[in-house]
Design an enzyme around this catalytic site. Structure first.
Site, PDB file in Angstrom:
ATOM      1  N   PRO A 150       5.087  -1.736   4.019  1.00 51.53           N
ATOM      2  CA  PRO A 150       6.240  -1.645   3.114  1.00 51.53           C
ATOM      3  C   PRO A 150       6.227  -0.296   2.401  1.00 51.53           C
ATOM      4  CG  PRO A 150       4.562  -3.075   2.174  1.00 51.53           C
ATOM      5  CD  PRO A 150       4.106  -2.750   3.575  1.00 51.53           C
ATOM      6  N   LYS A 151       7.401   0.262   2.196  1.00 55.22           N
ATOM      7  CA  LYS A 151       7.514   1.520   1.448  1.00 55.22           C
ATOM      8  C   LYS A 151       7.637   1.152  -0.032  1.00 55.22           C
ATOM      9  CE  LYS A 151       9.976   5.930   1.395  1.00 55.22           C
ATOM     10  NZ  LYS A 151      10.190   5.993  -0.060  1.00 55.22           N
ATOM     11  N   VAL A 152       6.520   1.177  -0.717  1.00 57.45           N
ATOM     12  CA  VAL A 152       6.464   0.742  -2.109  1.00 57.45           C
ATOM     13  C   VAL A 152       7.235   1.724  -2.986  1.00 57.45           C
ATOM     14  CG1 VAL A 152       4.941   0.140  -4.019  1.00 57.45           C
ATOM     15  CG2 VAL A 152       4.243  -0.344  -1.664  1.00 57.45           C
TER      16      VAL A 152
END
Length: 629
Positions: A150-152
């Site tokens: 996931p691209k936090v």
């Protein structure tokens, strides 16, 4: 409804004489390079503007981006959504490609770099726009193992451990050097101050500081100001333990770690960074990536995200990393809920009641999963207040899931183009009862309403039919269709005997509709149904023109303004003529006891006309006539 597009005046397009030759050479070179680029057809066209106008717009957008950067990096304030920011940066880069002689390096105020150098550069990451681009990137990776995370949505940090002890914490800065966050890091519980004894003597980790969330669903909660909150906390001089407890850490890179992703994940999990191991998954295709992207968008996570990141597991050693996006990693962000768009043209349309609506036609932009090409600018008065013109750069946002809304004008193009807008005082509730070229929009809107189920209910007769009848010159007044014969209808292109007779049956049925329904079809101002019924019973349709405002105010629910509107409506020459004609026809029908059958495609529908001093009743649930706006 017809459109009246307004374009930038062609006279504004001529380049300055002294720059013409260089300008043409530059544009030719850009054009040739564009044709040579894969996927060039999907790229937006270069703006058709003079060098001076282009320079003004370029500098204005560059200044706005710098303002956003200052607010974000120095005050921790997020002035615009990522979608708007990213699209503004892309547009600036596109302009620089289109006009290389005019573009200047963008002066953006990034996060203050400070004096702490990263032992390994923070690379940043290329953002791909869609599944096709992702599939192309995957194909170029060959047999290299790929992993998705996931691209936090937070702020990047570099952590340095020497002999198991935290020795440095550095903000991203420009990727080469950043601010010293070591003291603040000691107050963030998610950052361990020590690693286990078996850790290598030098450990360099890169990750994301994020705002802790409970069961955050990106599809439901959006970004929720998560990144701005962390940026604001880290911009402070000091950080308390309590504030630090609200910050989490997601380690997304170990530049000097083991060669393979499984080895790195196993070791990180043993050191207490278990979330990265749980949320890093092997993928092989764009479909695999899309599935994880959709899953993380819909399901609960402990942080806000703005897409997914995919990288090769066997990436180059950290010593080779540079502060620029590498070819071995990419990001595929979630659909933007905000974006920057260029206004190509303005369209003005006049509605049935004379209200002028304005719509901006846009250079296509993606919002959510929708391709947006138009956005409503509201009424003519609202448009004049916002002063949107062709060439302007505007910020759009999705309202709900599907409706784009204008948020603000980000860049106003200079010089301001002239716009030929209609005058509001030319149109009102009683204008355009007859066709003229200037009345086309409103006249057709009146016919469409008249034939709809809100009016006289002509099934199968819609905008296309009315356009055809008007263009053929058969309908010049609002009720001219009442006198059309079959021969005239059959003579229309594409209209045969069957269709012509069906239209005539619908037209004939109109004479059996109630008086109240006829008045609504003609556009009577909104009025309590009982009041209108009582007035009809007493005066009949033709007699309503004799009532003055005080007479109307005697009826319950009618105030001074509405009384004046009703008086003006019923005293209009065309309205009075039509009502007298209708009442005469209805009197003949009543005298002969009309019963009408409508047979269409085997369906027999009986229309029984209940006469009561020339009126019938609308359905009981329709206690008031609907407003005409």
């Amino acid at each position: 409804m017809s459109r009246r597009p307004v374009w930038i005046d062609g006279s504004d397009m001529r380049p300055a004489p002294l720059r013409t030759a260089a300008w043409l050479r530059a544009c030719l070179l850009v054009g040739l390079s564009t044709l040579a680029m894969p996927g060039w057809a999907s790229a937006p066209p270069c703006p058709q503007m003079t060098p001076e106008a282009m320079q003004n717009d370029y500098q204005a957008l560059d200044a706005r981006i710098a303002r956003w950067d200052r607010a974000y990096y120095r005050q921790g304030q997020r002035l615009v959504d990522d979608g708007t920011y990213d699209s503004a940066k892309r547009r600036l880069a596109h302009w620089a490609e289109c006009f290389p002689l005019l573009a200047k390096p963008s002066v953006n105020t990034h996060e203050p770099t400070g004096a702490k150098h990263h032992p390994v550069a923070q690379t940043g990451i290329a953002k791909l726009p869609d599944r096709d681009a992702v599939a192309g990137w995957v194909a170029r990776q060959g047999d290299h193992p790929l992993w998705v995370q996931p691209k936090v949505d937070g702020v990047a940090v570099t952590l340095v451990y020497r002999h198991g002890r935290l020795a440095a914490a550095i903000s991203r800065g420009d990727g080469v050097s950043g601010q010293d966050w070591y003291t603040k890091a000691l107050h963030i519980a998610a950052i361990p101050s020590h690693l286990p004894a078996d850790a290598p003597p030098l450990v360099i980790l890169q990750g994301e500081l994020y705002a802790r969330r409970t069961a955050h669903r990106q599809s439901r909660d959006g970004t929720d100001g998560a990144r701005a909150r962390i940026a604001g906390l880290m911009a402070r001089d000091t950080l308390t333990d309590r504030e630090g407890s609200t910050i989490g850490l997601f380690v997304w890179a170990w530049p000097n770690g083991p060669d393979t992703m499984p080895e790195r994940l196993e070791t990180l999990a043993g050191w207490g960074f278990g979330d990265v191991a749980e949320m890093t998954h092997g993928v092989a295709t764009a479909e695999d990536i899309a599935a994880w992207r959709q899953r993380w968008y819909r399901h609960a996570l402990p942080f806000a995200t703005d897409g997914v990141v995919v990288k090769r597991g066997d990436r180059p050693p950290g010593s080779d990393w540079q502060a620029s996006p590498p070819d071995w990693a990419m990001a595929w962000k979630y659909p933007a809920r905000e974006a920057l768009a260029r206004v190509d043209a303005l369209e003005f349309s006049v509605g049935r009641t004379g209200r002028i609506a304005v719509v901006a036609e846009l250079e296509p932009v993606l919002l959510g999963d929708k391709r947006v090409t138009r956005v409503s600018l509201g009424s003519l008065a609202h448009w004049r207040r916002t002063d949107v013109r062709p060439g302007d750069q505007v910020r759009l946002r999705l309202a709900g899931l599907t409706i784009p809304q204008l948020q603000e004008v980000v860049v106003r193009t200079r010089p301001r183009p002239q716009v030929d807008a209609p005058e509001a005082d030319q149109y009102d509730r009683l204008s355009c009862l007859r066709f003229t070229p200037a009345c086309r929009d409103q006249f057709l809107a009146r016919l469409e309403w008249l034939g709809s189920d809100e009016g006289l209910d002509f099934p199968g007769i819609g905008p296309a039919t009315w356009n055809q009848l008007v263009d053929a010159g058969l309908v010049k007044g609002l009720l001219d269709w009442r006198t059309l014969d079959t021969a005239a209808l059959e003579a229309l292109p594409g209209v045969g005997k069957k269709t012509a007779r069906a239209w005539q049956r619908h037209f004939a049925l109109a004479d059996t509709r109630s008086a109240v329904r006829w008045l609504r079809a003609l556009g009577v101002p909104a009025v309590p149904r009982q009041a209108l019924t009582d007035a009809l019973e007493r005066y009949g349709m033709a007699g309503l023109g004799t009532l003055a405002p005080p007479d109307w105010r005697d009826y319950s629910g009618i105030g001074e303004t509405r009384a004046m509107q009703l008086t003006r409506f019923f005293r209009d020459t065309d309205i009075r003529h039509w009502l007298a004609s209708l009442e005469s026809t209805r009197a003949l029908q009543k005298q002969h006891g009309t019963n009408t059958r409508n047979e269409q495609k085997g369906d027999v529908r009986r229309v029984d006309v209940k006469q009561d001093n020339g009126t019938t009743w609308l359905p009981e649930q329709d206690s008031n006539l609907r407003p005409n706006d």
